[in-house]
Design a protein around this motif. Structure first.
Motif, PDB file in Angstrom:
ATOM      1  N   MET A  64      95.080  13.178  22.106  1.00 46.53           N
ATOM      2  CA  MET A  64      94.055  12.362  22.757  1.00 46.53           C
ATOM      3  C   MET A  64      92.687  13.024  22.679  1.00 46.53           C
ATOM      4  N   ASN A  65      92.647  14.342  22.793  1.00 43.15           N
ATOM      5  CA  ASN A  65      91.363  15.040  22.782  1.00 43.15           C
ATOM      6  C   ASN A  65      90.616  14.833  21.464  1.00 43.15           C
ATOM      7  N   ILE A  66      91.325  15.039  20.347  1.00 39.56           N
ATOM      8  CA  ILE A  66      90.683  14.876  19.041  1.00 39.56           C
ATOM      9  C   ILE A  66      90.235  13.434  18.848  1.00 39.56           C
ATOM     10  N   GLY A  67      91.080  12.494  19.276  1.00 38.92           N
ATOM     11  CA  GLY A  67      90.711  11.087  19.155  1.00 38.92           C
ATOM     12  C   GLY A  67      89.430  10.774  19.898  1.00 38.92           C
ATOM     13  N   ALA A  68      89.300  11.326  21.116  1.00 39.65           N
ATOM     14  CA  ALA A  68      88.112  11.064  21.932  1.00 39.65           C
ATOM     15  C   ALA A  68      86.880  11.751  21.357  1.00 39.65           C
ATOM     16  N   LEU A  69      87.038  12.992  20.931  1.00 37.69           N
ATOM     17  CA  LEU A  69      85.896  13.738  20.408  1.00 37.69           C
ATOM     18  C   LEU A  69      85.340  13.102  19.129  1.00 37.69           C
ATOM     19  N   SER A 104      91.447  19.768  28.119  1.00 45.52           N
ATOM     20  CA  SER A 104      90.603  19.127  27.101  1.00 45.52           C
ATOM     21  C   SER A 104      89.558  20.105  26.575  1.00 45.52           C
ATOM     22  N   GLY A 105      89.869  21.390  26.644  1.00 47.76           N
ATOM     23  CA  GLY A 105      88.939  22.406  26.177  1.00 47.76           C
ATOM     24  C   GLY A 105      89.589  23.355  25.192  1.00 47.76           C
ATOM     25  N   HIS A 106      90.256  22.796  24.180  1.00 47.38           N
ATOM     26  CA  HIS A 106      90.982  23.579  23.198  1.00 47.38           C
ATOM     27  C   HIS A 106      90.124  23.772  21.949  1.00 47.38           C
ATOM     28  N   SER A 107      89.944  25.011  21.533  1.00 48.57           N
ATOM     29  CA  SER A 107      89.071  25.317  20.394  1.00 48.57           C
ATOM     30  C   SER A 107      89.455  24.539  19.142  1.00 48.57           C
ATOM     31  N   ASP A 108      90.754  24.425  18.855  1.00 43.53           N
ATOM     32  CA  ASP A 108      91.183  23.731  17.642  1.00 43.53           C
ATOM     33  C   ASP A 108      90.740  22.272  17.639  1.00 43.53           C
ATOM     34  N   ASP A 109      90.729  21.637  18.816  1.00 43.73           N
ATOM     35  CA  ASP A 109      90.274  20.252  18.904  1.00 43.73           C
ATOM     36  C   ASP A 109      88.798  20.151  18.561  1.00 43.73           C
ATOM     37  N   LEU A 110      87.992  21.071  19.094  1.00 43.11           N
ATOM     38  CA  LEU A 110      86.555  21.019  18.849  1.00 43.11           C
ATOM     39  C   LEU A 110      86.206  21.410  17.424  1.00 43.11           C
ATOM     40  N   LEU A 141      82.974  25.752  30.582  1.00 44.82           N
ATOM     41  CA  LEU A 141      82.850  26.363  29.263  1.00 44.82           C
ATOM     42  C   LEU A 141      82.206  25.342  28.332  1.00 44.82           C
ATOM     43  N   GLU A 142      81.297  25.809  27.502  1.00 47.40           N
ATOM     44  CA  GLU A 142      80.575  24.903  26.601  1.00 47.40           C
ATOM     45  C   GLU A 142      80.863  25.261  25.147  1.00 47.40           C
ATOM     46  N   TRP A 143      81.102  24.220  24.342  1.00 42.41           N
ATOM     47  CA  TRP A 143      81.306  24.410  22.916  1.00 42.41           C
ATOM     48  C   TRP A 143      79.939  24.568  22.260  1.00 42.41           C
ATOM     49  N   ASP A 144      79.712  25.715  21.602  1.00 40.81           N
ATOM     50  CA  ASP A 144      78.408  25.962  20.992  1.00 40.81           C
ATOM     51  C   ASP A 144      78.369  25.593  19.517  1.00 40.81           C
ATOM     52  N   GLY A 145      79.413  24.925  19.069  1.00 41.98           N
ATOM     53  CA  GLY A 145      79.518  24.539  17.666  1.00 41.98           C
ATOM     54  C   GLY A 145      80.555  25.350  16.927  1.00 41.98           C
ATOM     55  N   GLU A 146      80.888  26.545  17.495  1.00 40.74           N
ATOM     56  CA  GLU A 146      81.875  27.418  16.868  1.00 40.74           C
ATOM     57  C   GLU A 146      82.928  27.929  17.841  1.00 40.74           C
ATOM     58  N   GLN A 147      82.560  28.048  19.105  1.00 40.20           N
ATOM     59  CA  GLN A 147      83.482  28.589  20.098  1.00 40.20           C
ATOM     60  C   GLN A 147      83.060  28.142  21.492  1.00 40.20           C
TER      61      GLN A 147
END
Length: 421
Positions: free
Chosen positions: A222-227, A246-252, A375-381
């Motif tokens: 669901m996370n990847i679908g939403a992102l 919903s804060g998994h690095s692989d999804d982002l 936690l915020e995704w900065d584009g890489e982590q």
């Protein structure tokens, strides 16, 4: 020292059996695997480095559920014979196992998931959802986007994009209450299990509603679908916030730089240079005893598994000391889970400084309410993007007591315990 002497002078203890109802297969496997790896690696490290806990090896083994409630109940029945604890790893499985805990007298450990009212230990004697509950998470998210008193949310519209499953529905009572109290509009948008990877209908609704924020209670696919839909529809990522699952690095990583600004609440924070990580490397990874890789070990979910197992290990150690035995039973571990005291000093001794906030449990408090960080995704982590946040404990306590009483009344006769604290 006293416990060590007692164990050395007594009969040799064999092991402590701690099954985990895992899911390394199915639609949620991608997010389940790193957490499960972190959990089992922590106990492998203790067994290799320290000879276990109190001189007793921990048999931390898995029974695969695929996140399926029926299979989860089967795993529970299959493993309960020698278990001192069960970890259901699904809110749906937890709700099914909950009534059984009073009969089988095996503590349920549901770290960061399950029924939020399990915080009330006077009613849920055998259930623990430390270090923070889903209602804690919802409270912290609202504070993170609306200020300490949440007043900045007045007049706003918040879409609640959630898995149409007990897990996804769990925070609704709290969010509905706060919407009424503060004066924001809550728009629940459910995502069915078969819609997780194709959420075009849900994001069409979001485009129509034009919410000020989207709060996501997602998991797995669901996370990847939403992102991906959020990127496709150009929804502002700094207005998109998820629960800790919903804060998994692989999804982002699927959306990469396009996901920059997305945030999730978390009761743990990644600290790759923590001493516990060095110990994992020496005693587990270098010996080829892990299914994880270096990248995974640096990420939030793997380290969350370490934090979860560290809390269980602390409960085991507390029970061993209290009862003067290494090979504790389920009733003794239940006492240990009610007497966890993770201070800053103890966290430092565990080599986990910065990875989790201090918390303690008691007879009446089975959650601990540790708080957490955005936690915020900065584009890489993922990086810390807030100061330490705490849920509104007094308000949640009223809700927990009321919901626990409602549950007990609906399932009468339901055994309770007297608690002084």
């Amino acid at each position: 020292m006293a416990l060590g002497a007692l164990l050395a002078g007594g009969a040799a203890a064999q092991e402590i059996s701690a099954p985990n109802l895992s899911y390394r297969t199915g639609p949620f496997a991608a997010t389940g695997i790193p957490v499960m790896n972190g959990q089992i690696d922590y106990f492998t490290m203790l067994n290799e480095r320290d000879g276990g806990i109190g001189g007793v090896k921990i048999n931390f083994y898995e029974c695969e559920t695929g996140y399926n409630t029926e299979k989860g109940v089967e795993c529970y029945e299959k493993t309960k014979g020698d278990a001192v604890v069960t970890q259901p790893w699904s809110t749906g499985i937890t709700l099914q196992v909950l009534p059984k805990s009073n009969v089988d007298e095996i503590p349920i450990l549901a770290p960061g998931y399950g029924f939020s009212a399990m915080a009330d230990g006077s009613v849920f004697k055998w259930a623990f959802n430390l270090p923070s509950s889903y209602w804690d998470a919802a409270s912290m998210i609202l504070k993170g986007i609306g200020g300490e008193d949440m007043s900045e949310l007045s007049g706003k519209k918040i879409a609640f994009l959630h898995l149409d499953h007990p897990f996804g529905k769990e925070p609704l009572p709290y969010l509905e209450k706060k919407a009424e109290d503060i004066g924001f509009e809550l728009v629940p948008i459910p995502v069915g299990l078969k819609e997780m990877q194709n959420q075009s209908a849900q994001w069409l609704q979001i485009r129509r509603e034009r919410p000020d924020y989207v709060i996501m209670w997602g998991w797995g696919a669901m996370n990847i679908g939403a992102l991906t839909e959020a990127v496709k529809t150009r929804y502002p990522m700094d207005q998109f916030v998820g629960v800790w699952w919903s804060g998994h690095s692989d999804d982002l990583q699927v959306v990469g730089a396009d996901g920059a600004g997305y945030r999730s609440i978390s009761f743990n924070a990644p600290v790759s240079d923590a001493q516990v990580m060095a110990d994992i490397q020496t005693h587990v990874a270098d010996k080829g005893l892990t299914e994880s890789d270096e990248e995974q070990r640096s990420e939030v979910f793997y380290q969350r598994g370490l934090v979860m197992s560290a809390a269980l290990a602390e409960a085991i150690a507390a029970a061993q000391e209290e009862f003067g035995t290494g090979e504790i039973n389920a009733e003794q571990l239940r006492w240990g889970l009610e007497n966890i005291d993770l201070t800053e000093e103890r966290i430092a001794e565990l080599g986990m400084t910065g990875m989790v906030a201090p918390f303690s449990t008691s007879c009446s408090n089975h959650t601990g309410h540790s708080g957490g960080w955005l936690l915020e995704w900065d584009g890489e982590q993922f990086v810390k993007a807030s100061d330490h946040l705490m849920a509104d404990a007094d308000e949640l306590a009223e809700m927990e007591v009321a919901a626990a009483k409602e549950y007990a009344d609906a399932n009468a006769p339901w055994p309770t315990q007297e608690c002084d604290g």
